[in-house]
Design a protein around this motif. Structure first.
Motif, mmCIF file in Angstrom:
data_model
loop_
_atom_site.group_PDB
_atom_site.id
_atom_site.type_symbol
_atom_site.label_atom_id
_atom_site.label_comp_id
_atom_site.label_asym_id
_atom_site.label_seq_id
_atom_site.Cartn_x
_atom_site.Cartn_y
_atom_site.Cartn_z
ATOM 1 N N ALA A 1 42.461 94.147 -23.557
ATOM 2 C CA ALA A 1 43.721 94.285 -22.824
ATOM 3 C C ALA A 1 43.448 93.808 -21.400
ATOM 4 O O ALA A 1 42.508 94.273 -20.759
ATOM 5 C CB ALA A 1 44.181 95.736 -22.810
ATOM 6 N N LEU A 2 44.243 92.880 -20.948
ATOM 7 C CA LEU A 2 44.119 92.324 -19.604
ATOM 8 C C LEU A 2 45.278 92.848 -18.773
ATOM 9 O O LEU A 2 46.436 92.610 -19.102
ATOM 10 C CB LEU A 2 44.138 90.794 -19.655
ATOM 11 C CG LEU A 2 44.182 90.058 -18.322
ATOM 12 C CD1 LEU A 2 42.923 90.344 -17.494
ATOM 13 C CD2 LEU A 2 44.352 88.558 -18.561
ATOM 14 N N LEU A 3 44.933 93.570 -17.702
ATOM 15 C CA LEU A 3 45.951 94.074 -16.791
ATOM 16 C C LEU A 3 45.878 93.305 -15.486
ATOM 17 O O LEU A 3 44.775 92.952 -15.034
ATOM 18 C CB LEU A 3 45.760 95.567 -16.532
ATOM 19 C CG LEU A 3 46.153 96.457 -17.708
ATOM 20 C CD1 LEU A 3 44.953 96.675 -18.603
ATOM 21 C CD2 LEU A 3 46.689 97.751 -17.222
ATOM 22 N N VAL A 4 47.035 93.057 -14.898
ATOM 23 C CA VAL A 4 47.091 92.359 -13.616
ATOM 24 C C VAL A 4 47.961 93.143 -12.649
ATOM 25 O O VAL A 4 48.922 93.803 -13.047
ATOM 26 C CB VAL A 4 47.620 90.908 -13.749
ATOM 27 C CG1 VAL A 4 46.651 90.042 -14.535
ATOM 28 C CG2 VAL A 4 49.011 90.871 -14.367
ATOM 29 N N ALA A 5 47.582 93.073 -11.385
ATOM 30 C CA ALA A 5 48.391 93.607 -10.294
ATOM 31 C C ALA A 5 49.008 92.403 -9.603
ATOM 32 O O ALA A 5 48.291 91.459 -9.239
ATOM 33 C CB ALA A 5 47.534 94.401 -9.325
ATOM 34 N N GLU A 6 50.327 92.429 -9.439
ATOM 35 C CA GLU A 6 51.031 91.294 -8.849
ATOM 36 C C GLU A 6 51.846 91.734 -7.647
ATOM 37 O O GLU A 6 52.414 92.819 -7.635
ATOM 38 C CB GLU A 6 51.966 90.656 -9.880
ATOM 39 C CG GLU A 6 51.228 90.061 -11.063
ATOM 40 C CD GLU A 6 52.170 89.630 -12.173
ATOM 41 O OE1 GLU A 6 52.056 88.477 -12.601
ATOM 42 O OE2 GLU A 6 53.001 90.467 -12.605
ATOM 43 N N ARG A 7 51.893 90.837 -6.682
ATOM 44 C CA ARG A 7 52.747 91.005 -5.496
ATOM 45 C C ARG A 7 53.465 89.684 -5.293
ATOM 46 O O ARG A 7 52.822 88.648 -5.194
ATOM 47 C CB ARG A 7 51.930 91.350 -4.264
ATOM 48 C CG ARG A 7 52.814 91.481 -3.013
ATOM 49 C CD ARG A 7 52.056 91.610 -1.712
ATOM 50 N NE ARG A 7 51.254 92.819 -1.683
ATOM 51 C CZ ARG A 7 49.968 92.835 -1.352
ATOM 52 N NH1 ARG A 7 49.331 91.728 -1.052
ATOM 53 N NH2 ARG A 7 49.317 93.974 -1.313
ATOM 54 N N ALA A 8 54.778 89.754 -5.242
ATOM 55 C CA ALA A 8 55.602 88.560 -5.023
ATOM 56 C C ALA A 8 55.253 87.451 -6.015
ATOM 57 O O ALA A 8 55.158 86.274 -5.671
ATOM 58 C CB ALA A 8 55.449 88.065 -3.590
ATOM 59 N N GLY A 9 55.019 87.850 -7.278
ATOM 60 C CA GLY A 9 54.766 86.877 -8.324
ATOM 61 C C GLY A 9 53.363 86.302 -8.375
ATOM 62 O O GLY A 9 53.083 85.421 -9.187
ATOM 63 N N ARG A 10 52.466 86.789 -7.513
ATOM 64 C CA ARG A 10 51.082 86.310 -7.473
ATOM 65 C C ARG A 10 50.139 87.427 -7.893
ATOM 66 O O ARG A 10 50.318 88.572 -7.491
ATOM 67 C CB ARG A 10 50.686 85.850 -6.064
ATOM 68 C CG ARG A 10 51.473 84.702 -5.499
ATOM 69 C CD ARG A 10 51.231 83.383 -6.160
ATOM 70 N NE ARG A 10 49.827 82.997 -6.107
ATOM 71 C CZ ARG A 10 49.330 81.961 -6.771
ATOM 72 N NH1 ARG A 10 50.104 81.235 -7.541
ATOM 73 N NH2 ARG A 10 48.056 81.662 -6.675
ATOM 74 N N ILE A 11 49.123 87.065 -8.654
ATOM 75 C CA ILE A 11 48.125 88.041 -9.068
ATOM 76 C C ILE A 11 47.204 88.337 -7.891
ATOM 77 O O ILE A 11 46.649 87.425 -7.285
ATOM 78 C CB ILE A 11 47.318 87.524 -10.275
ATOM 79 C CG1 ILE A 11 48.238 87.365 -11.487
ATOM 80 C CG2 ILE A 11 46.157 88.479 -10.590
ATOM 81 C CD1 ILE A 11 47.585 86.691 -12.684
#
Length: 183
Positions: free
Chosen positions: A68-78
């Motif tokens: 499972a790959l989780l990402v944190a994004e801000r304004a559409g950027r990882i």
């Protein structure tokens, strides 16, 4: 905590639709971490091609359900990522490994890592995994994060890995039992 950051699991449909773009953003985060001195399996300077190849492999594993790959994004950027490795031997269906907790230097000390780890633990429970294991550089910043989140150190191995500049470093192994799943 930065409320503008969202954390989500990368789904197979995301990978099919925009795998190259995801790999490029993830490679940027990885290269930034290595350039900043993080011991995360790579030596500096990390070529873009090597970072992209790594992430294409991870995305393949995520698309197949092996991780499972989780990402944190801000304004559409990882800006951060962490993985839950699910593809383990038959006698360990209750366990998962945590891999590549990475936060871009521009997003650190804003609660991103904490949010990623909280989401990772929830994902582990959803996958039926109640024992998690990880390793990190002995004496590194990440140890504070893990200890605050209730992880327990098992032990350290001196000279286990290399820092990005080639200097040997110790590695400390941690585990966490997720109480909600143990009953």
């Amino acid at each position: 905590m930065d409320e503008q950051v969202t954390v989500r699991r990368v789904q197979p449909a995301d990978i099919a639709a925009r795998g190259a773009a995801l790999a490029a953003q993830l490679a940027e985060v990885l290269m930034d971490c290595v350039a900043g001195g993080a011991s995360v399996s790579f030596i500096s300077p990390l070529p873009t091609e090597r970072a992209l190849a790594f992430w294409h492999g991870v995305l393949e594993g995520a698309a197949s359900g092996r991780r499972a790959l989780l990402v944190a994004e801000r304004a559409g950027r990882i800006v951060g990522t962490v993985q839950l490795v699910l593809d383990l031997p038959d006698n360990q269906p209750h366990r998962a490994d945590v891999a590549k907790m990475l936060v871009h230097r521009g997003a650190r000390r804003q609660g991103v890592a904490q949010r990623l780890m909280e989401a990772l633990e929830q994902q582990a429970l959803a996958e039926g995994r109640d024992v998690l294991v990880l390793d990190t550089v002995t004496g590194g910043d990440a140890e504070r994060l893990y200890r605050r989140a209730g992880w327990q150190a098992v032990g350290s191995v001196p000279r286990y890995a290399l820092m990005p500049d080639g200097t040997p470093c110790g590695t400390t192994f941690y585990f966490k039992h997720l109480a909600a799943a143990r009953g």
